[in-house]
Scaffold this active site. Structure first.
Site, PDB file in Angstrom:
ATOM      1  N   HIS A 203       3.961  -3.139  -6.835  1.00  0.00           N
ATOM      2  CA  HIS A 203       2.940  -2.135  -6.505  1.00  0.00           C
ATOM      3  C   HIS A 203       2.420  -1.370  -7.714  1.00  0.00           C
ATOM      4  CE1 HIS A 203       6.527   0.433  -6.614  1.00  0.00           C
ATOM      5  NE2 HIS A 203       5.710   1.444  -6.852  1.00  0.00           N
TER       6      HIS A 203
HETATM    7  C1  UD1 Z   1       2.969   6.156  -5.542  1.00  0.00           C
HETATM    8  C2  UD1 Z   1       3.432   6.687  -6.888  1.00  0.00           C
HETATM    9  C3  UD1 Z   1       4.299   5.655  -7.573  1.00  0.00           C
HETATM   10  C4  UD1 Z   1       5.427   5.213  -6.675  1.00  0.00           C
HETATM   11  C5  UD1 Z   1       4.902   4.757  -5.329  1.00  0.00           C
HETATM   12  C6  UD1 Z   1       6.072   4.489  -4.421  1.00  0.00           C
HETATM   13  C7  UD1 Z   1       1.814   8.188  -7.992  1.00  0.00           C
HETATM   14  C8  UD1 Z   1       0.879   8.320  -9.129  1.00  0.00           C
HETATM   15  N1  UD1 Z   1       2.316   6.955  -7.771  1.00  0.00           N
HETATM   16  O1  UD1 Z   1       2.171   5.032  -5.809  1.00  0.00           O
HETATM   17  O2  UD1 Z   1       4.855   6.207  -8.747  1.00  0.00           O
HETATM   18  O3  UD1 Z   1       6.126   4.162  -7.295  1.00  0.00           O
HETATM   19  O4  UD1 Z   1       4.093   5.803  -4.763  1.00  0.00           O
HETATM   20  O5  UD1 Z   1       5.752   3.756  -3.305  1.00  0.00           O
HETATM   21  O6  UD1 Z   1       2.132   9.153  -7.343  1.00  0.00           O
HETATM   22  N2  UD1 Z   1      -1.568   3.733   1.034  1.00  0.00           N
HETATM   23  C9  UD1 Z   1      -1.527   3.398   2.363  1.00  0.00           C
HETATM   24  N3  UD1 Z   1      -0.654   4.063   3.173  1.00  0.00           N
HETATM   25  C10 UD1 Z   1       0.157   5.045   2.743  1.00  0.00           C
HETATM   26  C11 UD1 Z   1       0.100   5.397   1.385  1.00  0.00           C
HETATM   27  C12 UD1 Z   1      -0.756   4.727   0.544  1.00  0.00           C
HETATM   28  O7  UD1 Z   1      -2.238   2.512   2.812  1.00  0.00           O
HETATM   29  O8  UD1 Z   1       0.920   5.599   3.539  1.00  0.00           O
HETATM   30  C13 UD1 Z   1      -2.486   2.995   0.140  1.00  0.00           C
HETATM   31  C14 UD1 Z   1      -3.825   3.667  -0.056  1.00  0.00           C
HETATM   32  O9  UD1 Z   1      -4.798   2.690  -0.155  1.00  0.00           O
HETATM   33  C15 UD1 Z   1      -3.680   4.338  -1.411  1.00  0.00           C
HETATM   34  C16 UD1 Z   1      -2.740   3.396  -2.142  1.00  0.00           C
HETATM   35  O10 UD1 Z   1      -1.881   2.885  -1.146  1.00  0.00           O
HETATM   36  O11 UD1 Z   1      -4.890   4.510  -2.069  1.00  0.00           O
HETATM   37  C17 UD1 Z   1      -1.951   4.091  -3.223  1.00  0.00           C
HETATM   38  O12 UD1 Z   1      -1.229   5.201  -2.709  1.00  0.00           O
HETATM   39  P1  UD1 Z   1      -0.780   6.386  -3.701  1.00  0.00           P
HETATM   40  O13 UD1 Z   1       0.124   7.316  -3.001  1.00  0.00           O
HETATM   41  O14 UD1 Z   1      -1.946   6.964  -4.372  1.00  0.00           O
HETATM   42  O15 UD1 Z   1       0.012   5.651  -4.852  1.00  0.00           O
HETATM   43  P2  UD1 Z   1       1.126   4.505  -4.740  1.00  0.00           P
HETATM   44  O16 UD1 Z   1       0.563   3.281  -5.324  1.00  0.00           O
HETATM   45  O17 UD1 Z   1       1.688   4.482  -3.379  1.00  0.00           O
HETATM   46  N1  UDP Z   2      11.881   0.637   0.109  1.00  0.00           N
HETATM   47  C1  UDP Z   2      11.905   0.424   1.477  1.00  0.00           C
HETATM   48  N2  UDP Z   2      11.106  -0.542   2.021  1.00  0.00           N
HETATM   49  C2  UDP Z   2      10.313  -1.348   1.278  1.00  0.00           C
HETATM   50  C3  UDP Z   2      10.293  -1.133  -0.127  1.00  0.00           C
HETATM   51  C4  UDP Z   2      11.073  -0.130  -0.677  1.00  0.00           C
HETATM   52  O1  UDP Z   2      12.638   1.097   2.191  1.00  0.00           O
HETATM   53  O2  UDP Z   2       9.626  -2.219   1.829  1.00  0.00           O
HETATM   54  C5  UDP Z   2      12.699   1.734  -0.463  1.00  0.00           C
HETATM   55  C6  UDP Z   2      13.733   1.315  -1.491  1.00  0.00           C
HETATM   56  O3  UDP Z   2      14.882   2.083  -1.283  1.00  0.00           O
HETATM   57  C7  UDP Z   2      13.086   1.709  -2.799  1.00  0.00           C
HETATM   58  C8  UDP Z   2      12.321   2.949  -2.395  1.00  0.00           C
HETATM   59  O4  UDP Z   2      11.831   2.639  -1.105  1.00  0.00           O
HETATM   60  O5  UDP Z   2      13.992   1.991  -3.814  1.00  0.00           O
HETATM   61  C9  UDP Z   2      11.176   3.334  -3.303  1.00  0.00           C
HETATM   62  O6  UDP Z   2      10.445   2.212  -3.538  1.00  0.00           O
HETATM   63  P1  UDP Z   2       9.070   2.082  -4.284  1.00  0.00           P
HETATM   64  O7  UDP Z   2       9.167   0.769  -4.954  1.00  0.00           O
HETATM   65  O8  UDP Z   2       7.979   2.308  -3.322  1.00  0.00           O
HETATM   66  O9  UDP Z   2       8.975   3.293  -5.333  1.00  0.00           O
HETATM   67  P2  UDP Z   2       9.392   3.454  -6.872  1.00  0.00           P
HETATM   68  O10 UDP Z   2      10.864   3.521  -6.903  1.00  0.00           O
HETATM   69  O11 UDP Z   2       8.830   2.328  -7.646  1.00  0.00           O
HETATM   70  O12 UDP Z   2       8.751   4.738  -7.266  1.00  0.00           O
END
Ligand code: UD1
Ligand code: UDP
Length: 361
Positions: A203
């Site tokens: 991601h």
């Molecule tokens: C965020 C964090 C990242 C973390 C990740 C964990 C920042 C800058 N990034 O990235 O460090 O590793 O969370 O998972 O804060 N979206 C959905 N449903 C949701 C949430 C998001 O569809 O419930 C989609 C939306 O299109 C959104 C995109 O995911 O634009 C990105 O979501 P966002 O929270 O901005 O950043 P992540 O990539 O999730």
């Molecule tokens: N995780 C989960 N389901 C998934 C992927 C991840 O429960 O499908 C959990 C897992 O414990 C992981 C945490 O969510 O360590 C955070 O994951 P993510 O990769 O989204 O965030 P990051 O650690 O990269 O910020």
């Protein structure tokens, strides 16, 4: 005033659960503010249910957007929300945009900040998380570190030693507590998965945001899927770009929705290997002893390389590294010191002492 936890994204929930539980056991009043950065049931509510986190006291419903827009919405919402709760301390987790926004808002209001998972550094400022980590630490009064390298980074940046506490890893508290529920056979049956598979999670913007990066990732996954079947619970961020690059049509790939914590950890526990760009997954595989290949040029979690099963790979080296990892033979080293399931209790002890010193409670 109460302790106020600010959480917003999936990794925050996994880290906050043991801290909230330990502070509750210590009898300290606390509120949980959910920013709404993550909002899908599978990215948010499922974690509260499974990890015994209390329902958030409020969900600010901030949602998605560019960094500027999302951060602006977070700052606006938190500036109204935090003063109304008169916090004694605001507690933030990890390195997401909600983390920085809460630390910045609290600092401007004169409210002390505690940062859980302080001091991690990739030294790669092209990552939004690195910016969030640097600034959050700069604004924090209590810095809780998971590993000695993090303590060293904070010291080198001039953070006074009495603010830094090496407490271990709360994400591993959650893993340790729920380990008996991680059932690979149940997950295989539920999703009709093969016995032998590698789990993939991707991601990071650098791997999935541009059409070019996604195409390169899909090419690497196609080679990897020729080595072993891949099971990919896909983060919503990667879905569109990876699908457009043809991931749906790669033979030997099972694409899944994001999984709840217990199913995801069951899947990891039963994996022959893991390919990831996640921060948390590098740590979880370290403790589970599952081979981990991290598709990134760097990691802010070097103990997973020295004390774990992690190694860094590029799209070009993924398939050969996977072949090698599956041959095994590498003994998993001891997990890092203090990754023992008691980080939450250590954090609670430090916070209780800190409150006492300030004449709270
Ligand atoms: C965020 C964090 C990242 C973390 C990740 C964990 C920042 C800058 N990034 O990235 O460090 O590793 O969370 O998972 O804060 N979206 C959905 N449903 C949701 C949430 C998001 O569809 O419930 C989609 C939306 O299109 C959104 C995109 O995911 O634009 C990105 O979501 P966002 O929270 O901005 O950043 P992540 O990539 O999730
Ligand atoms: N995780 C989960 N389901 C998934 C992927 C991840 O429960 O499908 C959990 C897992 O414990 C992981 C945490 O969510 O360590 C955070 O994951 P993510 O990769 O989204 O965030 P990051 O650690 O990269 O910020």
């Amino acid at each position: 005033g109460p302790l106020v936890h600010v959480v917003g994204a999936r990794p925050n929930f996994v880290k906050a659960a043991p801290v909230v539980a330990a502070l509750r056991a210590a009898g300290l009043p606390q509120h949980v503010v959910h920013t709404g950065q993550h909002y899908d049931e599978r990215m948010s509510q499922v974690f509260f249910r499974e990890l015994g986190l209390p329902e958030p006291d409020v969900d600010l419903g901030v949602g998605s957007g560019s960094h500027g827009r999302q951060t602006a919405a977070l700052l606006t919402a938190l500036e109204d929300e935090l003063p109304a709760r008169s916090p004694a301390l605001v507690i933030v987790y990890g390195d997401v945009n909600s983390t920085l926004a809460a630390a910045l808002t609290a600092a401007r209001l004169g409210v002390p900040v505690a940062h859980v998972e302080a001091g991690l550094r990739s030294f790669d400022r092209s990552m939004p998380e690195e910016i969030n980590r640097l600034l959050t630490d700069r604004l924090s009064d209590l810095l809780f570190a998971t590993s000695p390298d993090a303590v060293a980074h904070l010291a080198a940046e001039g953070v006074p030693a009495d603010r830094i506490h090496l407490v271990g890893n709360p994400m591993i508290d959650t893993l340790t507590e729920h380990l008996p529920r991680f059932d690979p056979a149940a997950v295989r049956a539920a999703y009709r998965l093969p016995d032998r598979y590698a789990v993939v999670t991707l991601h990071r913007p650098a791997n999935v945001d541009s059409a070019r990066a996604a195409a390169e990732a899909v090419r690497a996954l196609r080679e990897a899927a020729a080595v072993v079947e891949l099971v990919i619970p896909l983060h919503p961020r990667g879905r569109a770009a990876l699908a457009a690059a043809g991931l749906d049509r790669v033979p030997g790939v099972t694409l899944l929705e994001p999984l709840g914590y217990v199913e995801f950890m069951g899947l990891l526990r039963g994996a022959a290997a893991v390919v990831t760009d996640s921060g948390g997954v590098q740590e979880e595989t370290t403790v589970l002893g599952v081979e981990c290949l991290t598709l990134r040029p760097n990691t802010e979690r070097p103990v997973t390389l020295t004390h774990g099963t992690n190694r860094l790979v590029t799209p070009g080296t993924l398939a050969p590294a996977l072949r090698k990892a599956l041959k095994g033979g590498r003994a998993a080293p001891e997990p890092p010191p203090l990754w023992d399931g008691r980080a939450g209790a250590r954090i609670a002890r430090v916070i209780a002492g800190w409150l006492e010193d300030r004449g709270h409670g």
